[in-house]
Design a protein around this motif. Structure first.
Motif, PDB file in Angstrom:
ATOM      1  N   ASP A  38      60.641  79.480  39.403  1.00  0.00           N
ATOM      2  CA  ASP A  38      60.473  78.505  40.110  1.00  0.00           C
ATOM      3  C   ASP A  38      58.829  78.287  40.412  1.00  0.00           C
ATOM      4  O   ASP A  38      58.092  79.302  40.303  1.00  0.00           O
ATOM      5  CB  ASP A  38      61.230  78.321  41.499  1.00  0.00           C
ATOM      6  N   ALA A  39      58.604  76.840  40.641  1.00  0.00           N
ATOM      7  CA  ALA A  39      56.947  76.693  40.821  1.00  0.00           C
ATOM      8  C   ALA A  39      56.808  75.639  41.777  1.00  0.00           C
ATOM      9  O   ALA A  39      57.656  75.029  42.050  1.00  0.00           O
ATOM     10  CB  ALA A  39      56.496  76.214  39.419  1.00  0.00           C
ATOM     11  N   GLU A  84      63.005  77.064  47.706  1.00  0.00           N
ATOM     12  CA  GLU A  84      61.880  78.234  47.243  1.00  0.00           C
ATOM     13  C   GLU A  84      60.420  77.724  47.199  1.00  0.00           C
ATOM     14  O   GLU A  84      59.347  78.400  47.233  1.00  0.00           O
ATOM     15  CB  GLU A  84      62.510  78.350  45.713  1.00  0.00           C
ATOM     16  N   ARG A  85      60.474  76.263  46.853  1.00  0.00           N
ATOM     17  CA  ARG A  85      59.064  75.627  47.051  1.00  0.00           C
ATOM     18  C   ARG A  85      58.394  75.579  48.361  1.00  0.00           C
ATOM     19  O   ARG A  85      57.250  76.178  48.477  1.00  0.00           O
ATOM     20  CB  ARG A  85      59.180  74.200  46.510  1.00  0.00           C
ATOM     21  N   ARG A  86      59.420  75.723  49.240  1.00  0.00           N
ATOM     22  CA  ARG A  86      58.540  75.931  50.863  1.00  0.00           C
ATOM     23  C   ARG A  86      58.152  77.134  50.980  1.00  0.00           C
ATOM     24  O   ARG A  86      57.378  77.724  51.604  1.00  0.00           O
ATOM     25  CB  ARG A  86      59.695  75.422  51.721  1.00  0.00           C
ATOM     26  N   MET A  87      59.008  78.253  50.416  1.00  0.00           N
ATOM     27  CA  MET A  87      58.640  79.739  50.436  1.00  0.00           C
ATOM     28  C   MET A  87      57.374  80.091  49.825  1.00  0.00           C
ATOM     29  O   MET A  87      56.421  80.577  50.517  1.00  0.00           O
ATOM     30  CB  MET A  87      59.798  80.617  49.675  1.00  0.00           C
ATOM     31  N   SER A 144      54.068  80.362  41.705  1.00  0.00           N
ATOM     32  CA  SER A 144      55.347  80.485  40.996  1.00  0.00           C
ATOM     33  C   SER A 144      56.055  81.709  41.318  1.00  0.00           C
ATOM     34  O   SER A 144      55.560  82.645  41.977  1.00  0.00           O
ATOM     35  CB  SER A 144      55.272  80.171  39.588  1.00  0.00           C
ATOM     36  N   SER A 145      57.141  81.653  41.114  1.00  0.00           N
ATOM     37  CA  SER A 145      58.151  82.847  41.512  1.00  0.00           C
ATOM     38  C   SER A 145      59.163  83.073  40.553  1.00  0.00           C
ATOM     39  O   SER A 145      59.510  82.322  39.805  1.00  0.00           O
ATOM     40  CB  SER A 145      58.906  82.556  42.848  1.00  0.00           C
ATOM     41  N   ARG A 183      52.601  80.191  34.959  1.00  0.00           N
ATOM     42  CA  ARG A 183      53.961  80.255  35.583  1.00  0.00           C
ATOM     43  C   ARG A 183      54.870  81.255  34.856  1.00  0.00           C
ATOM     44  O   ARG A 183      54.621  81.501  33.547  1.00  0.00           O
ATOM     45  CB  ARG A 183      54.683  79.000  35.485  1.00  0.00           C
ATOM     46  N   PHE A 184      55.789  81.937  35.517  1.00  0.00           N
ATOM     47  CA  PHE A 184      56.835  82.698  35.186  1.00  0.00           C
ATOM     48  C   PHE A 184      57.650  81.745  34.358  1.00  0.00           C
ATOM     49  O   PHE A 184      57.731  80.456  34.674  1.00  0.00           O
ATOM     50  CB  PHE A 184      57.645  83.341  36.410  1.00  0.00           C
ATOM     51  N   ASP A 185      58.354  82.325  32.843  1.00  0.00           N
ATOM     52  CA  ASP A 185      59.047  81.561  32.266  1.00  0.00           C
ATOM     53  C   ASP A 185      60.379  82.192  31.967  1.00  0.00           C
ATOM     54  O   ASP A 185      60.552  83.414  32.233  1.00  0.00           O
ATOM     55  CB  ASP A 185      58.206  81.011  31.266  1.00  0.00           C
ATOM     56  N   ALA A 186      61.170  81.752  30.783  1.00  0.00           N
ATOM     57  CA  ALA A 186      62.125  82.508  30.467  1.00  0.00           C
ATOM     58  C   ALA A 186      61.892  83.800  29.595  1.00  0.00           C
ATOM     59  O   ALA A 186      62.724  84.825  30.134  1.00  0.00           O
ATOM     60  CB  ALA A 186      63.041  81.525  29.462  1.00  0.00           C
ATOM     61  N   ASP A 187      60.627  83.882  29.143  1.00  0.00           N
ATOM     62  CA  ASP A 187      60.362  85.269  28.656  1.00  0.00           C
ATOM     63  C   ASP A 187      60.105  86.241  29.666  1.00  0.00           C
ATOM     64  O   ASP A 187      60.433  87.328  29.533  1.00  0.00           O
ATOM     65  CB  ASP A 187      59.022  85.113  27.563  1.00  0.00           C
ATOM     66  N   SER A 188      59.583  85.654  30.788  1.00  0.00           N
ATOM     67  CA  SER A 188      59.154  86.653  31.586  1.00  0.00           C
ATOM     68  C   SER A 188      60.521  87.086  32.555  1.00  0.00           C
ATOM     69  O   SER A 188      60.542  88.147  32.707  1.00  0.00           O
ATOM     70  CB  SER A 188      58.428  85.787  32.979  1.00  0.00           C
TER      71      SER A 188
END
Length: 346
Positions: free
Chosen positions: A98-99, A109-112, A120-121, A146-151
Motif C-alpha cells: 500500500d501507499a 492502512e493509509r491512516r496508519m 508505503s508499506s 514504493r514497494f511493489d509485486a517484486d518486493s
C-alpha cells in the motif's frame, strides 16, 4: 554483480544466520534487521497472531521508527476486525503493498502510514507449520520507491526462511521446557531448580545475598493414591504446587520446584528468613483449612551467601529437608527452621 545475484546472496546470508541456535527473540531480531536491509525498508515490524483475541501483538520494531513506536513494545496490539489488510494477511495468508498517496490502497492502512510518517508499506503473513503465526510488516519513507509485486515476492521468500527458524526455535524452547519443568505442575523440576540455584549462588565479589530454602512435603499422599486413586493424588499435587506459587509470588524472585513425588522446594533469594517463615506458616494454615484439607510439613534453612562462601546449594537443600523431616515426625503445623532443630529434638 546483478540484482538477482545480490538477492540470492542476501537470502543465503539470512538462511545461514538463522541456522545458528538462537532464542525466539534473537531469531526475530536477526531476521528483522537483515530483512530491513535486504528489501530497502525504513522499518520492519514482526507481530504474533493471538487467535482467541483475533488480534496481532507487535513483538519487535526495528529501523527508523514512527512516532510512538518502540523497539520492544510492551502493549502494541491491532485488532483484525475492520482491518482489511490485516484480515487478508492473517486469515487468508495474502500479501499486499500500500501507499499513503494511492487512492486504491486500503484506507485503514493509509491512516496508519500517515501516523507513522511513512510513504508505503508491505505486509505478508508468517506461516509456521501450516498456520498463520504472525505478520511481517515493512515500511519505506515518503518519497522513496514504493514497494511493489517484486518486493512482495522477495519478502515472501525471506519470511519463509524466518518461519522455518521460528519453528525450530519453538521446538527447542519446548524441549528445554520439558527438560527443566515438571509436566504435572508446570513448576521447575530438580534439574531446573539446580540451574536456577547455580545462578542465585553466583554472587559478585563484595556483595552478600540472603538465600532461604523451604522444603514442603505432602502428608499421606501414598494413602490417597492407594485409597482414592492416582487421579486424586495428582490433583492434590497440582493444588499444592499452585498454592506454593501463589503464596511465594509476593516475595520477588522466588523459585518453586517439584523435586519428588510428594516434595516441593522453594528458593527465596534476597529476603529476610522471618518473612519466609511467616509466608510458609500462612500457607500451611490455608492448606489445612482448604476444601481438600491438605496436610503438609515444611522445613526452612537460610544462609548469607558471598563469593567466598563454603555453603553450596545442596547443603542448604539438605538442611531444609532435614528440618522438614523433623517437623513431619513431630506433627508440627508450622514450618521448622533448621537453626531451631536442637531445641525441637530436645
Amino acid at each position: 554483480m546483478g540484482r538477482e545475484t545480490h538477492g540470492l546472496q542476501s537470502l543465503a546470508a539470512m538462511a545461514h544466520l538463522l541456522m545458528q541456535p538462537h532464542s525466539l527473540e534473537r531469531v526475530l531480531e536477526v531476521a528483522a534487521e537483515h530483512a530491513r536491509g535486504a528489501i530497502g525498508a525504513a522499518s520492519v515490524s514482526i507481530s504474533q497472531f493471538d487467535e482467541p483475541a483475533q488480534q496481532i501483538r507487535t513483538i519487535l520494531n526495528v529501523g527508523e521508527l514512527g512516532p510512538g513506536e518502540e523497539r520492544w513494545p510492551d502493549d502494541e496490539t491491532y485488532s483484525i476486525a475492520g482491518d482489511k489488510r490485516l484480515a487478508s494477511a492473517i486469515l487468508d495468508k495474502l500479501s499486499s503493498h500500500d501507499a499513503v498517496d494511492d487512492p486504491a490502497s486500503d484506507e485503514t492502512e493509509r491512516r496508519m502510514l500517515r501516523r507513522l510518517e511513512k510513504g508505503s508499506s508491505l505486509t505478508t503473513a508468517i506461516v509456521v507449520d501450516g498456520r498463520a503465526w504472525g505478520e511481517f510488516y515493512a515500511t519505506r519513507h515518503i518519497g522513496a520507491v514504493r514497494f511493489d509485486a517484486d518486493s512482495i515476492a522477495y519478502a515472501e521468500v525471506l519470511v519463509a526462511i524466518l518461519a522455518s527458524a521460528i519453528s525450530r526455535a519453538l521446538r527447542e524452547q519446548t524441549l528445554q521446557e520439558l527438560a527443566f519443568h515438571d509436566p504435572l505442575t508446570g513448576l521447575f523440576n530438580r534439574r531446573g531448580l539446580d540451574a536456577e540455584a547455580a545462578q542465585v549462588f553466583n554472587v559478585p565479589e563484595g556483595t552478600t545475598r540472603n538465600v532461604a530454602i523451604v522444603v514442603v512435603d505432602i502428608n499421606g499422599l501414598k494413602t490417597i493414591n492407594d485409597t482414592q486413586g492416582h487421579a486424586q493424588g495428582d490433583e492434590r499435587i497440582r493444588f499444592v504446587g499452585s498454592s506454593l506459587r501463589i503464596a511465594f509470588a509476593p516475595l520477588g524472585a522466588s523459585i518453586v520446584a517439584r523435586v519428588g513425588g510428594d516434595e516441593f522446594t522453594v528458593m527465596v533469594p534476597d529476603r529476610d528468613v522471618r518473612e519466609v517463615l511467616a509466608t510458609a506458616d500462612a500457607l500451611l494454615d490455608r492448606l489445612a483449612e482448604a476444601e481438600h484439607e491438605v496436610g503438609v510439613s515444611a522445613g526452612v534453612a537460610a544462609a548469607a551467601i558471598t563469593a567466598d562462601t563454603d555453603v553450596r546449594p545442596t547443603d542448604l537443600f539438605a538442611a531444609a529437608d532435614r528440618a522438614q523431616y523433623v517437623a513431619k515426625r513431630a506433627g508440627l503445623t508450622a514450618a521448622l527452621l533448621y537453626d531451631d532443630l536442637e531445641a525441637q529434638i530436645a
